[in-house]
Design an enzyme around this catalytic site. Structure first.
Site, mmCIF file in Angstrom:
data_model
loop_
_atom_site.group_PDB
_atom_site.id
_atom_site.type_symbol
_atom_site.label_atom_id
_atom_site.label_comp_id
_atom_site.label_asym_id
_atom_site.label_seq_id
_atom_site.Cartn_x
_atom_site.Cartn_y
_atom_site.Cartn_z
ATOM 1 N N GLU B 47 0.816 -1.218 0.000
ATOM 2 C CA GLU B 47 0.000 0.000 0.000
ATOM 3 C C GLU B 47 0.849 1.266 0.000
ATOM 4 O OE1 GLU B 47 -0.513 -2.606 1.943
ATOM 5 O OE2 GLU B 47 -2.620 -3.222 1.790
ATOM 6 N N PHE B 109 -11.275 -6.833 14.147
ATOM 7 C CA PHE B 109 -10.240 -7.357 13.252
ATOM 8 C C PHE B 109 -9.910 -6.326 12.170
ATOM 9 C CE2 PHE B 109 -9.114 -9.775 9.357
ATOM 10 C CZ PHE B 109 -7.864 -10.211 9.784
ATOM 11 N N GLN B 110 -8.638 -6.079 11.983
ATOM 12 C CA GLN B 110 -8.143 -5.105 11.010
ATOM 13 C C GLN B 110 -8.739 -3.713 11.215
ATOM 14 O OE1 GLN B 110 -8.274 -6.838 6.985
ATOM 15 N NE2 GLN B 110 -6.225 -7.649 7.364
ATOM 16 N N LYS B 159 -17.226 -0.168 6.293
ATOM 17 C CA LYS B 159 -17.758 -1.145 5.341
ATOM 18 C C LYS B 159 -19.280 -1.028 5.174
ATOM 19 C CE LYS B 159 -17.744 -5.951 4.086
ATOM 20 N NZ LYS B 159 -16.964 -7.187 4.084
ATOM 21 N N MET B 466 24.699 8.009 1.725
ATOM 22 C CA MET B 466 24.739 9.353 2.287
ATOM 23 C C MET B 466 25.073 9.304 3.775
ATOM 24 S SD MET B 466 24.709 12.480 1.596
ATOM 25 C CE MET B 466 23.805 13.131 0.188
#
Lengths: 162, 556
Positions: B47, B109-110, B159, B466
């Site tokens: 993502e 959940f999630q 949802k 760097m």
């Protein structure tokens, strides 16, 4: 240097978190913050006391203005009516009751609850007055203090409106 | 209409052609709706990369990029992408799935409070709690993301909201009480600025990413020519004036050319346009441009006076303001100043020691520029980014795409994907380091899957280069945790494992032919592993906290 800022915001969940988060993230110091609804139910008004120099004040106001839900920001540090309300629960006994009532009345306070061994006293005023009153109550034994934080409104007919 | 279908329809109305993302349980309804849409969905493999790709797409086109992710880990994976877009003012709309409203706050959940998490790194964000507000919110989100000072906006979609039945009445207009960007500059301030410019003997224009965002490059170039004034840019401002223009001094700051930094320090007037005076551009603030008055033009009033004291602030859109400003300027020759700057330019060119044995990273970039001067170049972060900025002369806006503010390693590759999706006919090159490339290497799968034929040039020094350079210069060569020892690792084989084309280059003589070969391939991603001189440093360098004219350089 302390500044008092009045902020008109949309009355929506999360706005307070956004404002508080902004202060934390940018390292500005909130000394007090009071929020309430206004004459319009879709708007809330915050009064924020912030410490810092003029540069900090300018940044605070500009950054607040960037928040989408902030509608107006105004520096109300000068020429304003400032009030704070405090509730103090103070210990009391038959010997000092009279004295406490007398001091409260000098401060135009009100006894709003009386119990066998305590009072709850309500006092409004500017910060110095509230501090002075709290100091005077110490000798009797303060059990609890709840302060609203300062609210402020500029004198005169000009108004903070949309 | 199912809200999920309304969302997709709303995106179509906003002109969205591409979405980058990954589905999941909480956003499955929206993906179901997307199945029937003309909008092309690019399934990234992480993502974070989806947001970087949407961001790269936005930077390359000027249009708002869109990314999708599911709730919980999908949403939290977008955070670095969002913060990157926020720091560089890139218009991106991120839509995340969320658990159903009845479950929010239950540690379902999630579940993750992504609206809370992203509050300080979005221009604005929304948790949709009422399906009747859904379309209004989408309209607002696209408006906020792309107007004023652009930035990312996140919409969190529970949802059950996406399942709700709603009317499709997409609003035509947006009216936000607290959001009214100011575009037109104050006429009196513009006149005052013109007066200062006419009085100045050593004027320098500092141009930032805002010039590119407001499509003001033509106006900026014209202003520079009219005065005339030399132009330096920030890293984000590369492309604000063609770097081949005689008045361009390239980018300023920590790794800018000496002549650019000297010009700023010696100037008597800084005309700052769409630039926010970051510490990387100004060096130590108390010693910044000590003789200069400052005119600051920016659409974001909070940037004016934030870092540098300003004499003439002008709030508004760079394009509109410059157009006005030019009207009040007459050409005035400043011969002494011109000679001084040209003297510096001649005395202190960007340079590096050529080598027949070891591949010099600067040489690779010079060759890319020679072969593909019109390519869109993205970069990762670190030495690769600075060499790219020094040696690739950008000559049109939106050609150079880099994570300037946040400095996100792993940005360049997915951003290149986004740019390539937007401009499939263009050559898009990600100039990478080995450390950075590893941070989003999984996107090789996306490129192969969707035929996104980007070119990745890895300047492989097997170091976090760097940081190693800082350790060499400031930490007594104590190379703590910067060596990426992987001589046995082959990017060529990794590329092949994903189904992409891999190439390895060990000798300077192979550089040009390899690049030519790679640039001729336009149907597959090509990963070129250039084994460069491991200890090469980026010079010149202004150490952190030093003034712009306190420059470390190395004899060549």
């Amino acid at each position: 240097m302390r500044h008092t800022i009045a902020v008109l915001v949309e009355n929506k969940p999360g706005v307070l978190a956004r404002v508080a988060g902004l202060f934390r993230r940018r390292g500005f110091n909130i000394e007090s913050l009071a929020v309430g609804t206004t004459e319009r139910e879709d708007l809330s008004r915050m009064t924020i006391v912030v410490s810092g120099d003029d540069f900090v004040l300018e940044q605070v106001m500009k950054q607040l203005n960037k928040l989408i839900e902030v509608i107006k920001v105004s520096d109300v540090s000068k020429n304003s009516v400032e009030r704070e309300l405090v509730l103090i629960k103070v210990a009391a006994n038959p010997q000092n009751r009279g004295e406490i009532i007398e001091i409260a009345s000098i401060f135009r306070g009100r006894i709003v609850d009386v119990a066998r061994d305590s009072f709850v006293i309500e006092v409004t005023g500017d910060e110095d007055k509230i501090n002075a009153f709290i100091d005077l109550m110490r000798q009797y034994g303060i059990k609890e203090v709840a302060r609203t934080g300062k609210i402020s409104m500029q004198r005169g007919s000009k108004a903070l409106q949309v | 209409m199912r809200a999920a279908d309304a969302i997709v329809k709303a995106l179509e109305k906003e002109g969205v052609k591409h979405i980058f993302g990954i589905p999941g349980g909480a956003i499955i309804e929206v993906y179901d709706a997307l199945f029937d849409s003309e909008i092309r969905h690019i399934l990234t493999r992480h993502e974070q990369a989806a947001v970087h790709a949407a961001d790269g797409y936005a930077r390359a086109t000027g249009k708002t990029g869109v990314a999708f992710a599911t709730s919980g880990p999908g949403a939290t994976n977008t955070v670095t992408g969002i913060a990157t877009a926020y720091m560089d003012s890139s218009p991106v709309v991120v839509m995340t799935g969320q658990v159903a409203r009845s479950l929010i706050g239950n540690d379902a959940f999630q579940e993750a409070d992504i609206a809370g998490i992203t509050m300080p790194i979005t221009k604005h964000n929304y948790l949709v709690t009422d399906e009747k507000q859904l379309l209004k919110i989408i309209k607002e989100a696209f408006h906020i993301a792309s107007t004023g000072r652009p930035g990312p906006v996140l919409i969190d979609l529970p949802k059950d909201v996406t399942l709700a039945d709603i009317e499709f009445d997409y609003p035509e207009k947006v009216d936000l009480m607290g959001y009214k960007p100011k575009y037109v500059g104050h006429p009196r301030q513009i006149k005052r600025a013109a007066e200062l410019i006419m009085q100045a003997e050593r004027p320098v224009i500092m141009a930032g990413g805002g010039v590119i965002l407001s499509n003001a490059t033509e106006e900026l170039t014209k202003l520079a020519e009219t005065i005339p004034a030399y132009v330096v840019t920030s890293l984000m401002g590369k492309g604000a004036i063609p770097e081949t223009h005689p008045l361009s001094l390239g980018f300023v700051g920590m790794h800018g050319a000496k002549y650019a930094n000297y010009a700023v320090q010696e100037s008597d007037l800084i005309i700052a346009v769409g630039i926010r005076f970051s510490d990387r551009s100004t060096g130590r603030l108390s010693s910044f441009a000590p003789y200069a008055k400052v005119i600051h033009i920016d659409v974001d009033p909070a940037e004016i006076g934030k870092n540098v004291r300003v004499d003439v602030p002008i709030v508004g859109d760079a394009k509109l303001i410059l157009r006005e400003l030019i009207r009040f300027i007459q050409y005035k020759q400043r011969k002494e100043w011109e000679e001084k700057v040209e003297g510096w330019r001649k005395a202190y060119p960007l340079r590096y020691r050529k080598d027949d044995e070891r591949v010099k990273p600067q040489y690779v970039i010079e060759k890319i520029y020679e072969l593909q001067p019109d390519a869109i170049v993205t970069t990762e972060v670190g030495q690769n980014q600075m060499w790219a900025a020094q040696y690739f002369k950008v000559h049109y806006p939106r050609q150079f795409i880099t994570s300037g503010g946040l400095g996100t390693m792993g940005f360049g590759f997915p951003a290149a994907m986004g740019a390539k999706v937007a401009f499939p006919e263009k050559t898009v090159v990600d100039i990478a380091g080995d450390g950075s490339f590893l941070m989003n290497i999984q996107e090789l799968a996306t490129c192969v899957d969707f035929g996104i034929a980007v070119k990745v040039v890895i300047l492989n020094n097997m170091f976090l280069g760097m940081v190693r350079q800082w350790q060499e210069l400031f930490y007594d060569e104590r190379y703590s945790a910067t060596c990426l020892r992987c001589k046995e690792m082959s990017f060529e084989k990794i590329a092949e494992g994903f189904g992409a084309i891999g190439m390895t280059v060990e000798r300077p003589s192979e550089v040009e032919d390899t690049l030519k070969e790679a640039f001729e391939i336009d149907d597959a991603p090509v990963i070129m592993d250039f084994r460069v001189d491991r200890l090469e440093n980026v010079y010149p360098m202004v150490p952190a906290g030093a003034a712009l004219n306190e420059i470390i350089d190395k004899e060549v």
